[in-house]
Design a protein around this motif. Structure first.
Motif, PDB file in Angstrom:
ATOM      1  N   MET A 235       0.821  -1.209   0.000  1.00  0.00           N
ATOM      2  CA  MET A 235       0.000   0.000   0.000  1.00  0.00           C
ATOM      3  C   MET A 235       0.854   1.257   0.000  1.00  0.00           C
ATOM      4  SD  MET A 235      -3.071  -1.153   2.588  1.00  0.00           S
ATOM      5  CE  MET A 235      -4.037   0.356   2.401  1.00  0.00           C
ATOM      6  N   LYS A 236       1.936   1.272   0.774  1.00  0.00           N
ATOM      7  CA  LYS A 236       2.811   2.440   0.824  1.00  0.00           C
ATOM      8  C   LYS A 236       3.508   2.669  -0.512  1.00  0.00           C
ATOM      9  CE  LYS A 236       3.718   2.770   5.789  1.00  0.00           C
ATOM     10  NZ  LYS A 236       4.724   2.722   6.868  1.00  0.00           N
ATOM     11  N   ALA A 237       3.914   1.570  -1.172  1.00  0.00           N
ATOM     12  CA  ALA A 237       4.558   1.692  -2.483  1.00  0.00           C
ATOM     13  C   ALA A 237       3.560   2.232  -3.512  1.00  0.00           C
ATOM     14  CB  ALA A 237       5.092   0.327  -2.926  1.00  0.00           C
ATOM     15  N   LYS A 238       2.333   1.747  -3.440  1.00  0.00           N
ATOM     16  CA  LYS A 238       1.283   2.198  -4.364  1.00  0.00           C
ATOM     17  C   LYS A 238       0.984   3.680  -4.151  1.00  0.00           C
ATOM     18  CE  LYS A 238      -3.541   1.143  -5.608  1.00  0.00           C
ATOM     19  NZ  LYS A 238      -4.200   2.358  -5.120  1.00  0.00           N
ATOM     20  N   ILE A 239       0.859   4.089  -2.896  1.00  0.00           N
ATOM     21  CA  ILE A 239       0.566   5.485  -2.577  1.00  0.00           C
ATOM     22  C   ILE A 239       1.697   6.405  -3.045  1.00  0.00           C
ATOM     23  CG2 ILE A 239       0.382   7.105  -0.635  1.00  0.00           C
ATOM     24  CD1 ILE A 239      -1.263   4.896   0.798  1.00  0.00           C
ATOM     25  N   LYS A 240       2.916   5.956  -2.881  1.00  0.00           N
ATOM     26  CA  LYS A 240       4.073   6.762  -3.296  1.00  0.00           C
ATOM     27  C   LYS A 240       4.032   7.055  -4.796  1.00  0.00           C
ATOM     28  CE  LYS A 240       9.139   6.834  -3.245  1.00  0.00           C
ATOM     29  NZ  LYS A 240      10.372   6.082  -2.899  1.00  0.00           N
ATOM     30  N   ASN A 241       3.572   6.061  -5.561  1.00  0.00           N
ATOM     31  CA  ASN A 241       3.523   6.222  -7.014  1.00  0.00           C
ATOM     32  C   ASN A 241       2.313   7.019  -7.489  1.00  0.00           C
ATOM     33  OD1 ASN A 241       5.886   4.753  -7.383  1.00  0.00           O
ATOM     34  ND2 ASN A 241       4.804   2.805  -7.553  1.00  0.00           N
ATOM     35  N   GLU A 242       1.335   7.208  -6.621  1.00  0.00           N
ATOM     36  CA  GLU A 242       0.135   7.957  -6.996  1.00  0.00           C
ATOM     37  C   GLU A 242       0.357   9.444  -6.718  1.00  0.00           C
ATOM     38  OE1 GLU A 242      -2.930   5.990  -4.784  1.00  0.00           O
ATOM     39  OE2 GLU A 242      -3.213   4.443  -6.319  1.00  0.00           O
ATOM     40  N   ASN A 243       1.200  10.057  -7.531  1.00  0.00           N
ATOM     41  CA  ASN A 243       1.594  11.451  -7.315  1.00  0.00           C
ATOM     42  C   ASN A 243       1.051  12.389  -8.394  1.00  0.00           C
ATOM     43  OD1 ASN A 243       3.516  11.369  -9.638  1.00  0.00           O
ATOM     44  ND2 ASN A 243       4.602   9.942  -8.297  1.00  0.00           N
ATOM     45  N   ASN A 244       0.232  11.823  -9.301  1.00  0.00           N
ATOM     46  CA  ASN A 244      -0.268  12.628 -10.421  1.00  0.00           C
ATOM     47  C   ASN A 244      -1.778  12.435 -10.570  1.00  0.00           C
ATOM     48  OD1 ASN A 244       0.158  14.408 -12.661  1.00  0.00           O
ATOM     49  ND2 ASN A 244      -0.077  12.658 -14.035  1.00  0.00           N
TER      50      ASN A 244
END
Length: 287
Positions: free
Chosen positions: A270-279
């Protein structure tokens, strides 16, 4: 002259009625990670338009949610809940409803296990331009606005004089056929339409049966909840465990997984997914 006006009004009314009770199918292309611009996601979205209002949602997620609800209803009668092997399709988990004629906008979304209703108060201040373009079968006109941290260009058609469109967008003198932001990382375009099923009745998503209470927030409070979730995505699950809720996790074969190990791995994903959701579409929620 009066006869001509009467005929024009009749034609407009006919076009308006054709737009009602319709399902408009949009292709949504988006880039969720600004560091991976070559990775373009695609989701088919539906805009259901009825006399009382509209609903905008993901086709795949809606179908998966309907299947899950049917399974839960069936299994709850036996008391044996088993979701092994059940997977949701669709990556867009939110839905949006607009209530006519005031076009009040409600945004429904989930953060972990909690479901939120965010009452939208922002308006799009459209500037209609003279530029026109043929998009598919539609004659369209250009309009621009700033909304949610992005600059948007819309192409709308007065052939369907209903002031609606994809996502939260509305307020133009015709249906929005195509919509994109200035970075071309979020693009909606109509790909088809069909009549809604006979007997379709628009009801607010607030009335949908749910297993946890719906949390209603304004935009400011939701922004805080959103930031809290990004900082600690497993918070609600820990709260459920503290209250005595038993959460079992199984692999695809149905074998129980060690809960501590499973939660740790889930948190890392979940943390990796959230990190990539920056746009994301609403950029200003990250500020």
């Amino acid at each position: 002259m009066n006869k001509l006006i009467t005929m024009t009004l009749a034609l407009l009314l006919g076009a308006f009625m054709q737009a009602q009770n319709q399902r408009f199918i949009y292709e949504y292309k988006y880039i969720i990670d600004s560091t991976a611009k070559d990775k373009i996601e695609t989701e088919i979205m539906m805009l259901d338009v009825a006399p009382k209002g509209s609903k905008f949602y993901s086709k795949d997620y809606f179908e998966s949610d309907s299947t899950m609800r049917a399974i839960i209803e069936k299994q709850s009668k036996t008391g044996d809940l088993n979701f092994t092997g059940i997977k949701f399709k669709g990556k867009i988990r939110y839905s949006i409803e607009k209530m006519y004629p005031e076009y009040a906008v409600n945004f429904f979304t989930t953060l972990s296990a909690e479901e939120y209703l965010v009452q939208e108060s922002r308006k799009q201040d459209w500037k209609i331009l003279s530029e026109k373009e043929k998009i598919g079968e539609f004659n369209t006109q250009k309009a621009v606005c700033d909304f949610a941290g992005r600059k948007w260009t819309a192409w709308f058609t007065t052939d369907l004089p209903i002031q609606d469109g994809p996502y939260k967008f509305h307020g133009l003198p015709g249906l929005i056929v195509k919509l994109e932001d200035s970075t071309h990382s979020h693009i909606f375009e109509i790909k088809g339409s069909k009549k809604l099923p006979n007997g379709y009745e628009w009801t607010s998503t607030k009335e949908k049966h749910r297993y946890n209470p719906l949390i209603t927030l304004n935009e400011t409070k939701y922004k805080k909840a959103f930031k809290d979730y990004r900082n600690d995505p497993m918070k609600s699950e820990r709260q459920m465990l503290a209250q005595g809720t038993i959460i079992e996790m199984r692999d695809d074969s149905g074998k129980l997984i060690d809960p501590v190990k499973a939660r740790k791995e889930q948190e890392e994903r979940m943390k990796a997914k959230i990190k990539n959701e920056n746009n994301m579409l609403e950029l200003d929620i990250l500020k």
